[in-house]
Design a protein around this motif. Sequence first.
Motif, PDB file in Angstrom:
ATOM      1  N   LEU A   1       0.829  -1.212   0.000  1.00 41.30           N
ATOM      2  CA  LEU A   1       0.000   0.000   0.000  1.00 41.30           C
ATOM      3  C   LEU A   1       0.858   1.255   0.000  1.00 41.30           C
ATOM      4  CD1 LEU A   1      -2.930  -0.780   2.483  1.00 41.30           C
ATOM      5  CD2 LEU A   1      -3.159  -0.093   0.098  1.00 41.30           C
ATOM      6  N   ARG A   2       1.858   1.283   0.871  1.00 45.13           N
ATOM      7  CA  ARG A   2       2.728   2.462   0.977  1.00 45.13           C
ATOM      8  C   ARG A   2       3.531   2.663  -0.305  1.00 45.13           C
ATOM      9  NH1 ARG A   2       3.764   4.314   6.335  1.00 45.13           N
ATOM     10  NH2 ARG A   2       5.880   4.904   5.747  1.00 45.13           N
TER      11      ARG A   2
ATOM     12  N   LEU B   1      -4.374  -0.472  -6.539  1.00 45.31           N
ATOM     13  CA  LEU B   1      -4.593  -0.216  -5.123  1.00 45.31           C
ATOM     14  C   LEU B   1      -5.932  -0.769  -4.640  1.00 45.31           C
ATOM     15  CD1 LEU B   1      -3.000   3.302  -4.891  1.00 45.31           C
ATOM     16  CD2 LEU B   1      -2.565   1.460  -3.271  1.00 45.31           C
ATOM     17  N   GLU B   2      -6.937  -0.728  -5.498  1.00 46.28           N
ATOM     18  CA  GLU B   2      -8.244  -1.297  -5.128  1.00 46.28           C
ATOM     19  C   GLU B   2      -8.116  -2.783  -4.816  1.00 46.28           C
ATOM     20  OE1 GLU B   2     -11.200  -0.439  -8.043  1.00 46.28           O
ATOM     21  OE2 GLU B   2     -11.174   1.714  -7.657  1.00 46.28           O
TER      22      GLU B   2
ATOM     23  N   ASN C   1      -2.205   2.455  11.139  1.00 46.55           N
ATOM     24  CA  ASN C   1      -1.289   3.471  11.666  1.00 46.55           C
ATOM     25  C   ASN C   1      -0.536   4.176  10.544  1.00 46.55           C
ATOM     26  OD1 ASN C   1      -0.087   4.975  13.719  1.00 46.55           O
ATOM     27  ND2 ASN C   1       1.688   3.634  13.796  1.00 46.55           N
ATOM     28  N   SER C   2      -1.198   4.388   9.396  1.00 43.27           N
ATOM     29  CA  SER C   2      -0.533   5.037   8.265  1.00 43.27           C
ATOM     30  C   SER C   2      -1.548   5.810   7.427  1.00 43.27           C
ATOM     31  CB  SER C   2       0.174   3.992   7.389  1.00 43.27           C
ATOM     32  OG  SER C   2       0.712   4.599   6.231  1.00 43.27           O
ATOM     33  N   SER C   3      -1.450   7.140   7.465  1.00 38.33           N
ATOM     34  CA  SER C   3      -2.339   7.955   6.622  1.00 38.33           C
ATOM     35  C   SER C   3      -1.960   7.808   5.153  1.00 38.33           C
ATOM     36  CB  SER C   3      -2.262   9.427   7.038  1.00 38.33           C
ATOM     37  OG  SER C   3      -0.930   9.891   7.033  1.00 38.33           O
ATOM     38  N   LEU C   4      -0.663   7.527   4.896  1.00 37.85           N
ATOM     39  CA  LEU C   4      -0.210   7.320   3.514  1.00 37.85           C
ATOM     40  C   LEU C   4      -0.854   6.067   2.923  1.00 37.85           C
ATOM     41  CD1 LEU C   4       1.569   7.849   1.045  1.00 37.85           C
ATOM     42  CD2 LEU C   4       3.451   6.712   2.236  1.00 37.85           C
TER      43      LEU C   4
END
Length: 358
Positions: free
Chosen positions: A44-45, A208-209, A287-290
């Motif tokens: 994801l990142r 990403l989906e 724990n990651s807004s990115l």
Amino acid sequence: MKKVPLGVQVLIGVGLGILIGELAGKTPLTQNLGDLGLLVIKALRALAVPLVFFAILDAFIKTRIEGKKLGKLVLICLVNVSVAMAIGLTILNVFQPGKAWQGRIQTMLSATSAKGPEVKKVDDPEAPGATLELLPNVSYYVPSSLVRPFVYNNLISVVLLALLIGAALRKVQADQELEAEEEEGKRPTIGAVTDFIDAVYRILLTMLEWVVRAIPYAVFGIVAKVVGASGSEVFQQLWIFLAVALAGLAIHSLIYYPLVAYLVGKKTPKEYLGKGADAILTGLSTNSSLATVPVTLKCLDRMGVSPASSRMAACVGTNLNNDGITLYEAMAALFLTQALGIFGQLGFLGQLRVVLAS
């Protein structure tokens, strides 16, 4: 499970992770589950950084983004972080919860020695390290090459590059359209570039989906590993600090933000929290807004926010609007000064310096 909202799936993952972590403890099972979960977060990142870059470029191409809008975005972020600061300082000064830990710091350290899983990242040799000096930090955000920010996932540099390239694309596009009007038969060549950007953005969104569908399983594995490594004893030891930190974050995210969304954005709390639940719960659990950016974009689209506004808010605003981390880090630092008995020596200016450092 496709009919079950992502937010509900994430909550199920958290619940099952706690259960397995408590039952299995610190075993190869929970360790492997956590490592598998981290693979999803890493993917994801990795995909979110180029998504942010191409989302900003695509927004520049398709919509006129004025300097006034960017200025407004920065102002909103400053207001949000000021409110976060006020909430944190008010809670700590009124209740002074850190005093409950006085004389118990060593006990706390030994009880919380187990660490949860972290996404390992390659450190950029040009990074200035831990410093509060302005110039070294600012100079790091100006990249020495175009590829470096993507290699080291330096998101602020990626955003700056995207803003610069997007503005240049807009200027070249306008110039070529003017030339085409003046010279009959001349076609703008920038069209091939804009088509490429649009295609890459759509490809990244599709990828990403697919990865986002695995988030509940990732959360399940990571929570199982953390609970298995630390056990419920840690929560019994840290409950005062957790209650204080979560209270500050809850007031800011679940009261202040819905109120602003209602008064300014004309979105009811039911619509804001209901349609935004997937992003809220994904951000909280990973724990990651990115890593949550693609989910945030989908939630904003569901709320009827225009693509240009949502991309600027989710992609640029995410990196300016760090009120959550400011609130949490400042509260943690000041909580510890109360536990160490030196809180009274700070005064208001000292507390303000801690907040600004965060």
